[in-house]
Structures are given as structure tokens and as C-alpha cells.
Design a protein around this motif. Structure first.
Motif, mmCIF file in Angstrom:
data_model
loop_
_atom_site.group_PDB
_atom_site.id
_atom_site.type_symbol
_atom_site.label_atom_id
_atom_site.label_comp_id
_atom_site.label_asym_id
_atom_site.label_seq_id
_atom_site.Cartn_x
_atom_site.Cartn_y
_atom_site.Cartn_z
ATOM 1 N N ARG A 1 0.858 -1.192 0.000
ATOM 2 C CA ARG A 1 0.000 0.000 0.000
ATOM 3 C C ARG A 1 0.886 1.232 0.000
ATOM 4 N N SER A 2 0.414 2.293 -0.616
ATOM 5 C CA SER A 2 1.336 3.424 -0.754
ATOM 6 C C SER A 2 1.340 4.290 0.514
ATOM 7 N N TRP A 3 2.485 4.879 0.739
ATOM 8 C CA TRP A 3 2.685 5.738 1.907
ATOM 9 C C TRP A 3 3.051 7.129 1.407
ATOM 10 N N ALA A 4 2.202 8.113 1.684
ATOM 11 C CA ALA A 4 2.447 9.481 1.216
ATOM 12 C C ALA A 4 3.670 10.050 1.927
ATOM 13 N N ASN B 1 1.330 -1.961 13.947
ATOM 14 C CA ASN B 1 2.431 -1.136 13.421
ATOM 15 C C ASN B 1 2.130 0.340 13.227
ATOM 16 N N LYS C 1 -4.131 8.762 12.192
ATOM 17 C CA LYS C 1 -2.825 8.092 12.127
ATOM 18 C C LYS C 1 -1.735 9.125 11.869
ATOM 19 N N ASN D 1 4.664 11.774 10.176
ATOM 20 C CA ASN D 1 4.239 13.071 9.645
ATOM 21 C C ASN D 1 4.679 14.161 10.620
ATOM 22 N N LEU E 1 -6.272 11.709 2.541
ATOM 23 C CA LEU E 1 -6.077 11.210 3.909
ATOM 24 C C LEU E 1 -6.582 12.200 4.960
ATOM 25 N N VAL F 1 -3.026 -8.376 8.246
ATOM 26 C CA VAL F 1 -4.326 -8.003 8.803
ATOM 27 C C VAL F 1 -4.368 -6.516 9.140
ATOM 28 N N ARG G 1 -9.995 -2.674 12.332
ATOM 29 C CA ARG G 1 -10.906 -1.519 12.321
ATOM 30 C C ARG G 1 -11.744 -1.576 13.576
HETATM 31 P P1 ATP Z 1 -4.745 1.502 8.713
HETATM 32 O O1 ATP Z 1 -3.640 2.475 8.958
HETATM 33 O O2 ATP Z 1 -5.856 2.074 7.934
HETATM 34 O O3 ATP Z 1 -5.143 0.723 9.909
HETATM 35 P P2 ATP Z 1 -3.002 -0.499 7.868
HETATM 36 O O4 ATP Z 1 -2.220 -0.277 9.101
HETATM 37 O O5 ATP Z 1 -3.491 -1.872 7.616
HETATM 38 O O6 ATP Z 1 -4.199 0.456 7.730
HETATM 39 P P3 ATP Z 1 -0.748 -0.008 6.307
HETATM 40 O O7 ATP Z 1 -0.477 -0.720 5.058
HETATM 41 O O8 ATP Z 1 -0.021 -0.438 7.525
HETATM 42 O O9 ATP Z 1 -2.269 -0.013 6.594
HETATM 43 O O10 ATP Z 1 -0.505 1.539 6.074
HETATM 44 C C1 ATP Z 1 -0.743 2.128 4.825
HETATM 45 C C2 ATP Z 1 -1.959 3.017 4.938
HETATM 46 O O11 ATP Z 1 -1.633 4.184 5.664
HETATM 47 C C3 ATP Z 1 -2.424 3.525 3.590
HETATM 48 O O12 ATP Z 1 -3.342 2.644 3.002
HETATM 49 C C4 ATP Z 1 -3.058 4.876 3.897
HETATM 50 O O13 ATP Z 1 -4.388 4.704 4.280
HETATM 51 C C5 ATP Z 1 -2.312 5.328 5.141
HETATM 52 N N1 ATP Z 1 -1.292 6.368 4.842
HETATM 53 C C6 ATP Z 1 -0.526 6.533 3.732
HETATM 54 N N2 ATP Z 1 0.331 7.554 3.866
HETATM 55 C C7 ATP Z 1 0.114 8.063 5.105
HETATM 56 C C8 ATP Z 1 0.688 9.132 5.831
HETATM 57 N N3 ATP Z 1 1.692 9.882 5.365
HETATM 58 N N4 ATP Z 1 0.199 9.371 7.076
HETATM 59 C C9 ATP Z 1 -0.789 8.639 7.603
HETATM 60 N N5 ATP Z 1 -1.373 7.618 6.966
HETATM 61 C C10 ATP Z 1 -0.933 7.321 5.727
#
Ligand code: ATP
Ligand code: BTN
Length: 232
Positions: free
Chosen positions: A45-48, A94, A102, A122, A131, A226, A229
Motif C-alpha cells: 500500500r502506498s505511503w504518502a 504497526n 494516524k 508526519n 487522507l 491483517v 478496524r
Molecule cells: P490503517 O492504517 O488504515 O489501519 P493499515 O495499518 O493496515 O491500515 P498499512 O499498510 O499499515 O495499513 O498503512 C498504509 C496506509 O496508511 C495507507 O493505506 C493509507 O491509508 C495510510 N497512509 C498513507 N500515507 C500516510 C501518511 N503519510 N500518514 C498517515 N497515513 C498514511
């Protein structure tokens, strides 16, 4: 831990870059980039990662690979935020959150006995439009910019300390995670590839997995693919 910091202005992902330094780079190598063009979260998944945030990866070489190492990163971030007067909680396994947003995520990967621990926090960066409402930054919370070098310095101090604790006794790390998560007792939906699980979180077990009560049965959920939510 003696850290050796490599600074980049732009990179695809500090995790990828750090991975490329294995096996020549020593434990304690830190890669920090001003901007990532392909920052990643779990499962690709992408991280900004625009300018102004703290995007970094550290190389660790623990005696054995242990998924609980991800908690070391999360605790270090939470303590760093605490130093700036920001109260954060840890969302297993994590993420670091402030209230219902977040602020940080930790991505651990493994290669040839090394752990690449990527941390995204951030700090002063803009939060992308998609986001808004789900993410926040230190600047948003404090109403002012903070010195990113000071954040990095504190984060590495806390990381060194929690890593040492982890090596001595990983249960202490899990114990601290239990104290800092607000998830225990909550009704949650655990998103998995195959089928979702809905239940109440009983606890985090000593091995770092989640113990869920699903219709009276205790189900163990391991760190991996996993997402949790909170059911409202
Ligand atoms: P969630 O954080 O929704 O519980 P996750 O922990 O399962 O999901 P990860 O793959 O661990 O998801 O984190 C990637 C997610 O974090 C992305 O799908 C996006 O929603 C979110 N994200 C991306 N970039 C940022 C950022 N800079 N700051 C906060 N959240 C971000
Ligand atoms: C998550 O919440 O899924 C973890 C996000 C981890 C982002 C950091 S930023 C530095 C390092 N490089 C990456 O590509 N990802 C991690």
C-alpha cells in the motif's frame, strides 16, 4: 547503538535503499530521505511521503528474526511524540495514532538476517487530500513547525533504548504495547485476505499476536496481512 546516518534528498523508498546496502552496511545504518517517490506501507500500500516528513529506515541485526521488533519502532515513535507533548497510542501492530488519526507507521522487512525497520512520521508535511480526516502531523497538532533534526535525534535515542530492552527481554516490550494500546476490550473487525473476523480484543499475547474473542471462541491473529478496524 551507534547510528550511522545517510541522508538523501529523494529516493523511491528508504526501505528499498537500505535493503540495497545489505550485507555491506553495519547494523545501525540509518537512511533518511527528504522525500520518497514510492513510499510503501504493508502489502505494497502506498505511503504518502512529501517534503517535511520524517521518512527513514534503520538496519538491525537481531540474533533472531522476531515479528515483535515492529513494536520497538512504534514505542520509539510514541515516546518521541511524548517529548513534544503529544499523547499518542499504538494501534496493533504497526501504527501510531493521535486521537482518531494516524500519524506514523512502521514497516519491518527481512533480508539475509537483517531487519529493515522503516518509520514514517508526519512532522511538518502536508497531509494529502485523500487522507484528510484519517491522518495528522505534528505540525497540525502543535500549530507550529518542529525541527525535524530534533525529532530524528530523539527518535534514534528512543529506538536505541527500546531495541536494547527488546534484546534483553522482549516481554517488556509487549507489556508496554499492552499499556499503550486502546484496543484491548474493543469490538473490532480484522480485515484479512480470505475472510474478515469480527470480535472483541481480549489481549495481546506474549508472542505479540492479538487474542480475539469471536462468538465465545478465542482466536489468535498473528502480525501479517491483517488490518484492524474499530467497530463503532
Ligand atoms: P490503517 O492504517 O488504515 O489501519 P493499515 O495499518 O493496515 O491500515 P498499512 O499498510 O499499515 O495499513 O498503512 C498504509 C496506509 O496508511 C495507507 O493505506 C493509507 O491509508 C495510510 N497512509 C498513507 N500515507 C500516510 C501518511 N503519510 N500518514 C498517515 N497515513 C498514511
Ligand atoms: C504502514 O503504516 O503501513 C507503515 C508505513 C511505513 C512508511 C515508512 S516511510 C520510511 C520507510 N520507507 C517506506 O517506503 N516505508 C517506510
Amino acid at each position: 547503538m551507534k547510528w550511522k546516518i545517510l541522508r538523501l534528498s529523494e529516493v523511491d523508498s528508504t526501505n528499498e535503499y537500505a535493503k540495497g546496502l545489505i550485507p555491506d552496511a553495519p547494523e545501525g545504518t540509518v537512511v533518511v530521505a527528504k522525500r520518497q517517490t514510492a513510499g510503501r506501507g504493508r502489502k505494497g500500500r502506498s505511503w504518502a511521503s512529501p517534503k517535511g516528513g520524517l521518512w527513514m529506515s534503520v538496519l538491525l541485526k537481531p540474533p533472531k528474526i522476531d515479528p515483535r521488533l515492529v513494536f520497538v519502532g512504534a514505542l520509539a515513535v510514541a515516546d518521541t511524540l511524548g517529548d513534544f507533548g503529544i499523547e499518542a497510542w499504538i494501534k496493533w501492530p504497526n501504527d501510531v495514532w493521535v486521537g482518531n488519526r494516524k500519524i506514523s507507521g512502521v514497516l519491518t522487512e527481512v533480508k539475509r538476517g537483517y531487519v529493515i525497520m522503516g518509520i514514517g512520521l508526519n512532522v511538518n508535511n502536508e497531509i494529502p487530500e485523500e487522507l484528510e480526516g484519517s491522518a495528522t502531523s505534528m505540525r497540525d497538532i502543535l500549530g507550529r513547525s518542529v525541527g525535524i533534526e530534533e525529532v530524528l535525534k530523539r527518535l534514534l535515542e528512543h529506538l536505541g533504548r527500546w531495541y536494547k530492552t527488546f534484546l534483553e527481554n522482549p516481554y517488556l516490550v509487549v507489556e508496554e504495547i499492552r499499556k499503550r494500546t486502546i484496543l484491548i476490550g474493543k469490538e473490532v473487525r480484522v480485515l484479512r485476505d480470505d475472510n474478515d473476523l469480527v470480535g472483541r480484543i481480549i489481549n495481546i499475547s506474549d508472542d505479540g499476536s492479538l487474542l480475539l474473542d469471536v462468538d465465545g471462541q478465542t482466536v489468535k491473529v498473528v502480525y501479517g496481512d491483517v488490518s484492524v478496524r474499530i467497530n463503532r
